[in-house]
Scaffold this active site. Structure first.
Site, mmCIF file in Angstrom:
data_model
loop_
_atom_site.group_PDB
_atom_site.id
_atom_site.type_symbol
_atom_site.label_atom_id
_atom_site.label_comp_id
_atom_site.label_asym_id
_atom_site.label_seq_id
_atom_site.Cartn_x
_atom_site.Cartn_y
_atom_site.Cartn_z
ATOM 1 N N PHE A 37 0.854 -1.263 0.053
ATOM 2 C CA PHE A 37 -0.017 -0.029 0.013
ATOM 3 C C PHE A 37 0.971 1.224 -0.081
ATOM 4 O O PHE A 37 0.235 2.368 -0.183
ATOM 5 C CB PHE A 37 -1.039 0.050 1.130
ATOM 6 C CG PHE A 37 -0.226 0.429 2.680
ATOM 7 C CD1 PHE A 37 -0.153 1.834 2.724
ATOM 8 C CD2 PHE A 37 0.434 -0.364 3.440
ATOM 9 C CE1 PHE A 37 0.499 2.342 3.911
ATOM 10 C CE2 PHE A 37 1.030 0.060 4.276
ATOM 11 C CZ PHE A 37 1.316 1.398 4.779
ATOM 12 N N LYS B 185 -1.034 -7.085 -9.466
ATOM 13 C CA LYS B 185 -2.098 -7.339 -8.164
ATOM 14 C C LYS B 185 -1.670 -6.141 -7.176
ATOM 15 O O LYS B 185 -0.721 -6.413 -6.413
ATOM 16 C CB LYS B 185 -2.000 -8.738 -7.449
ATOM 17 C CG LYS B 185 -3.297 -9.346 -7.122
ATOM 18 C CD LYS B 185 -3.778 -8.520 -5.855
ATOM 19 C CE LYS B 185 -2.704 -8.526 -4.529
ATOM 20 N NZ LYS B 185 -3.198 -7.406 -3.632
ATOM 21 N N GLU C 46 -4.914 -3.942 -2.079
ATOM 22 C CA GLU C 46 -6.448 -3.893 -1.888
ATOM 23 C C GLU C 46 -6.734 -2.405 -1.096
ATOM 24 O O GLU C 46 -7.979 -2.009 -1.337
ATOM 25 C CB GLU C 46 -7.393 -4.950 -1.473
ATOM 26 C CG GLU C 46 -7.099 -5.361 -0.196
ATOM 27 C CD GLU C 46 -5.666 -6.404 0.070
ATOM 28 O OE1 GLU C 46 -4.724 -6.241 -0.735
ATOM 29 O OE2 GLU C 46 -5.493 -7.387 0.974
ATOM 30 N N ARG C 47 -5.898 -2.089 -0.226
ATOM 31 C CA ARG C 47 -5.978 -0.968 0.256
ATOM 32 C C ARG C 47 -6.100 0.433 -0.767
ATOM 33 O O ARG C 47 -6.513 1.309 0.016
ATOM 34 C CB ARG C 47 -5.197 -0.717 1.392
ATOM 35 C CG ARG C 47 -5.624 -1.618 2.654
ATOM 36 C CD ARG C 47 -4.681 -1.564 3.985
ATOM 37 N NE ARG C 47 -3.767 -2.759 3.930
ATOM 38 C CZ ARG C 47 -2.606 -2.590 4.608
ATOM 39 N NH1 ARG C 47 -2.641 -2.034 5.613
ATOM 40 N NH2 ARG C 47 -1.770 -3.638 4.430
ATOM 41 N N SER D 14 5.149 -7.015 3.543
ATOM 42 C CA SER D 14 5.620 -7.280 4.640
ATOM 43 C C SER D 14 6.566 -8.699 4.909
ATOM 44 O O SER D 14 6.283 -9.270 3.919
ATOM 45 C CB SER D 14 4.569 -7.342 5.977
ATOM 46 O OG SER D 14 3.713 -8.266 5.432
ATOM 47 N N CYS E 286 9.529 1.872 3.372
ATOM 48 C CA CYS E 286 10.600 0.878 3.804
ATOM 49 C C CYS E 286 12.025 1.284 3.954
ATOM 50 O O CYS E 286 12.929 0.340 4.428
ATOM 51 C CB CYS E 286 10.437 -0.373 2.707
ATOM 52 S SG CYS E 286 11.188 0.559 1.214
ATOM 53 N N GLU F 10 9.338 -3.513 13.433
ATOM 54 C CA GLU F 10 8.974 -2.539 12.449
ATOM 55 C C GLU F 10 7.756 -1.834 12.759
ATOM 56 O O GLU F 10 6.586 -2.670 13.037
ATOM 57 C CB GLU F 10 8.557 -3.406 10.979
ATOM 58 C CG GLU F 10 8.335 -2.412 9.972
ATOM 59 C CD GLU F 10 8.070 -2.736 8.674
ATOM 60 O OE1 GLU F 10 7.572 -3.920 8.430
ATOM 61 O OE2 GLU F 10 8.593 -2.391 7.538
HETATM 62 P P1 NAD Z 1 1.368 -6.698 3.062
HETATM 63 O O1 NAD Z 1 2.543 -7.660 3.113
HETATM 64 O O2 NAD Z 1 0.122 -6.609 4.156
HETATM 65 O O3 NAD Z 1 0.783 -6.655 1.634
HETATM 66 C C1 NAD Z 1 1.535 -6.712 0.496
HETATM 67 C C2 NAD Z 1 0.840 -7.368 -0.404
HETATM 68 O O4 NAD Z 1 0.591 -8.644 -0.084
HETATM 69 C C3 NAD Z 1 -0.680 -6.839 -0.927
HETATM 70 O O5 NAD Z 1 -0.940 -7.033 -2.452
HETATM 71 C C4 NAD Z 1 -1.745 -7.992 -0.225
HETATM 72 O O6 NAD Z 1 -2.978 -7.901 -0.974
HETATM 73 C C5 NAD Z 1 -0.665 -9.053 -0.321
HETATM 74 N N1 NAD Z 1 -1.046 -9.973 0.734
HETATM 75 C C6 NAD Z 1 -1.341 -9.578 2.210
HETATM 76 N N2 NAD Z 1 -1.437 -10.535 2.961
HETATM 77 C C7 NAD Z 1 -1.283 -11.629 2.311
HETATM 78 C C8 NAD Z 1 -1.289 -13.001 2.533
HETATM 79 N N3 NAD Z 1 -1.514 -13.585 3.835
HETATM 80 N N4 NAD Z 1 -1.217 -13.970 1.598
HETATM 81 C C9 NAD Z 1 -0.909 -13.534 0.354
HETATM 82 N N5 NAD Z 1 -0.987 -12.048 0.129
HETATM 83 C C10 NAD Z 1 -1.090 -11.300 0.939
HETATM 84 O O7 NAD Z 1 2.175 -5.186 3.207
HETATM 85 P P2 NAD Z 1 1.570 -3.656 3.311
HETATM 86 O O8 NAD Z 1 1.081 -3.376 4.487
HETATM 87 O O9 NAD Z 1 0.796 -3.667 2.096
HETATM 88 O O10 NAD Z 1 3.078 -2.914 2.911
HETATM 89 C C11 NAD Z 1 3.697 -2.498 4.058
HETATM 90 C C12 NAD Z 1 4.969 -3.404 4.137
HETATM 91 O O11 NAD Z 1 5.675 -3.561 3.008
HETATM 92 C C13 NAD Z 1 5.926 -2.844 5.071
HETATM 93 O O12 NAD Z 1 6.279 -3.948 5.984
HETATM 94 C C14 NAD Z 1 7.199 -2.530 4.518
HETATM 95 O O13 NAD Z 1 8.364 -2.370 4.979
HETATM 96 C C15 NAD Z 1 7.053 -3.261 3.322
HETATM 97 N N6 NAD Z 1 7.920 -2.744 2.246
HETATM 98 C C16 NAD Z 1 9.153 -3.238 1.524
HETATM 99 C C17 NAD Z 1 9.725 -2.703 0.503
HETATM 100 C C18 NAD Z 1 11.081 -3.015 0.377
HETATM 101 O O14 NAD Z 1 11.371 -2.604 -0.674
HETATM 102 N N7 NAD Z 1 11.598 -3.782 0.916
HETATM 103 C C19 NAD Z 1 8.923 -1.497 -0.008
HETATM 104 C C20 NAD Z 1 7.532 -1.118 0.429
HETATM 105 C C21 NAD Z 1 7.199 -1.830 1.363
#
Ligand code: NAD
Length: 496
Positions: A157, A181, A184-185, A234, A289, A389
């Site tokens: 997101f 994909k 969804e937020r 994450s 991140c 985090e």
């Molecule tokens: P998230 O992991 O909740 O979601 C990311 C994606 O995964 C979304 O598209 C979501 O629909 C999908 N998803 C969520 N739960 C899932 C599951 N159980 N099974 C399959 N798919 C699932 O992350 P977020 O809250 O959207 O983003 C924030 C996180 O992303 C933070 O931890 C941040 O550090 C990380 N991030 C990392 C980088 C990097 O380059 N390392 C860059 C940006 C964000």
């Protein structure tokens, strides 16, 4: 006052095989403006059938797209760059409305998206292989790169405009077809970016957009026609995706969460360090991140930095990111706000709260998810918070007696996305660059975000895979190497 009204409530469609399609899902979720709690759209949680339809469309488009010369494949990207430039303000407003970051921050992330499109226009050079004549007498050997087929990008997101573009331009310029994909937020940014992609002149099925959550992701992970998965999100989800993609024989690059440290040495330019670290910790409400989350002061830096950073943090103007002069917006959801506030409570128990951002009162933002900048101090070395985090506008201060001790603190962290140092000593900088256990290093830099022509590196639990996003790594990831060894008997050439 906000300069732009919320868009009319819409149902977010999917984009499959060159057509916008309303989802048939019975499962829908509200898209909420985090600055005021308004529902701005409804997003479908697409299921197996719809995602499979997108995969089939991408698979059908692949043979012709793969045969399209690279020079022709990049022409729509030139057009896309132009369209993104023309529509940057509109897209930035959408990012602010669904994500909460300020309009300036939203525009900045779109600049990085555009930069990735520009770099991918170099694919005819970047995708080249290499060769050598006479590896044995009369035998030549050549390495060529070929696209993989159908690939997918699953994104978070916090950068709805930039992160899909770490992957999209490279994937298609290399000759693959793609399914995006988004989170969804924040589905509206890609919904509008895909309208521009539609105008860029790509054949149907080359890029597809499916909205959804876990069920959509699992379909991409399990479907035999999907060859590769790019993921950003994450750490627990990154690990899950890496394992499941691997078990299904797909290549995967999974960027995970972070806990970024900055070390401030006593010889640093304190004014500059304060300004830059404040931007890093509190910009995008700490939901980057690469946001600095722990500042480790060494020796005499402790007192000066503690005072100056607390003052800088308290002066930041928090509010709706579309309002003039606002420097920090809300966090993404109500749950996120209560999670950040409960982690501040942990910090209060473990150490001291120098600046408390809980109970933020923002005129007009009573229904928004606001947490003001928070500074925690005196956390013990074994603090629970120091390696959690937070993903909110919270900076923890820790003290160390030496650069060695500070680096040992970084070594203990499970994450390795970014580490920064503020100093005026070249020797200390070199030592840090050499030893810091993270994939993106900043020297007198607060957000060490690699340009599009460098890999977005990440180590330890911040990354699972080999090739990173962006630049040459993206080309490696989206192609497979084929080696050809050839012998042509010399006497045959005499026939002609
Ligand atoms: P998230 O992991 O909740 O979601 C990311 C994606 O995964 C979304 O598209 C979501 O629909 C999908 N998803 C969520 N739960 C899932 C599951 N159980 N099974 C399959 N798919 C699932 O992350 P977020 O809250 O959207 O983003 C924030 C996180 O992303 C933070 O931890 C941040 O550090 C990380 N991030 C990392 C980088 C990097 O380059 N390392 C860059 C940006 C964000």
């Amino acid at each position: 006052m906000s300069t732009v009204a919320a868009p009319p409530l819409t149902k977010v469609p999917n984009y499959i095989n060159g057509k916008w399609q309303d989802s048939t899902s019975t499962d829908w979720q509200d898209v909420i403006n985090p600055a005021n709690g308004e529902v701005v759209a409804r997003v479908p949680l697409s299921g197996v059938a719809e995602v499979s339809k997108a995969i089939d469309a991408a698979a059908a488009a692949y043979p012709a797209w793969r045969r399209t010369p690279p020079e022709d494949r990049i022409q729509p990207l030139f057009k896309l760059k132009q369209l993104l430039e023309e529509h940057i303000d509109g897209l930035a407003r959408i990012i602010t409305q669904e994500n909460g970051k300020t309009f300036a921050e939203a525009k900045a992330e779109l600049r990085r998206a555009i930069e990735n499109v520009e770099v991918a226009c170099g694919i005819p050079m970047m995708m080249q292989g290499y060769n050598l004549e006479d590896v044995a007498r009369g035998i030549d050997e050549t390495m060529i790169r070929q696209p993989l087929g159908v690939v997918a990008a699953i994104t978070p997101f916090n950068f709805p405009g930039m992160i899909p573009f770490w992957f999209l331009p490279y994937a298609i310029a290399c000759g693959n077809t793609l399914i995006v994909k988004p989170s969804e937020r924040v589905p509206l940014t890609m919904r509008h970016a895909f309208e521009l992609l539609e105008q860029a002149g790509l054949p149907p099925g080359v890029v597809n957009l499916v909205n959804g959550g876990k069920a959509a992701v699992d379909t991409l992970l399990d479907h035999p026609k999907v060859r590769a998965i790019s993921f950003v999100g994450s750490t627990p989800v990154a690990k899950y995706i890496y394992a499941r993609a691997g078990a299904n024989g797909k290549r995967a690059q999974c960027q995970g969460g972070a806990k970024n440290h900055v070390i401030v040495l006593p010889d640093a330019d304190m004014k500059m360090a304060t300004q830059i670290i404040s931007d890093s910790a509190f910009g995008c409400a700490g939901q980057r991140c690469l946001a600095v989350s722990v500042a480790i002061t060494v020796g005499e830096a402790q007192k000066t930095f503690r005072d100056s950073i607390t003052e800088a943090a308290s002066s930041l103007r928090v509010g709706n990111g579309l309002d003039e002069g606002v420097q920090m917006g809300p966090v993404i959801t109500r749950q996120s706000k209560s999670r950040v506030e409960s982690l501040i409570e942990v910090g209060a128990r473990e150490g001291k709260v120098l600046l408390d951002g809980r109970q933020a009162r923002i005129p007009g933002g009573e229904n928004g998810n606001f947490v003001k900048p928070t500074v925690l101090d005196a956390l013990p070395a074994n603090s629970e918070l120091a390696d959690t985090e937070i993903f909110g506008p919270v900076l923890s201060l820790v003290h160390a007696d030496s650069l060695d001790d500070a680096l040992a603190f970084l070594e203990r962290s499970a994450y390795g996305n970014q580490a920064s140092l503020f100093t005026s000593s070249g020797a200390a900088a070199r030592r840090f660059r050499y030893d810091a256990p993270a994939g993106n290093i900043g020297i007198n830099i607060g957000v060490a975000a690699p340009m599009a022509y460098f890999p977005f590196s990440g180590w330890k639990d911040s990354f699972f895979g080999v090739q990173h996003g962006q630049g040459r790594d993206a080309v490696e990831f989206y192609t497979e190497k084929k080696v050809v060894v050839e012998r042509w008997a010399a006497e045959h050439s005499r026939k002609f």
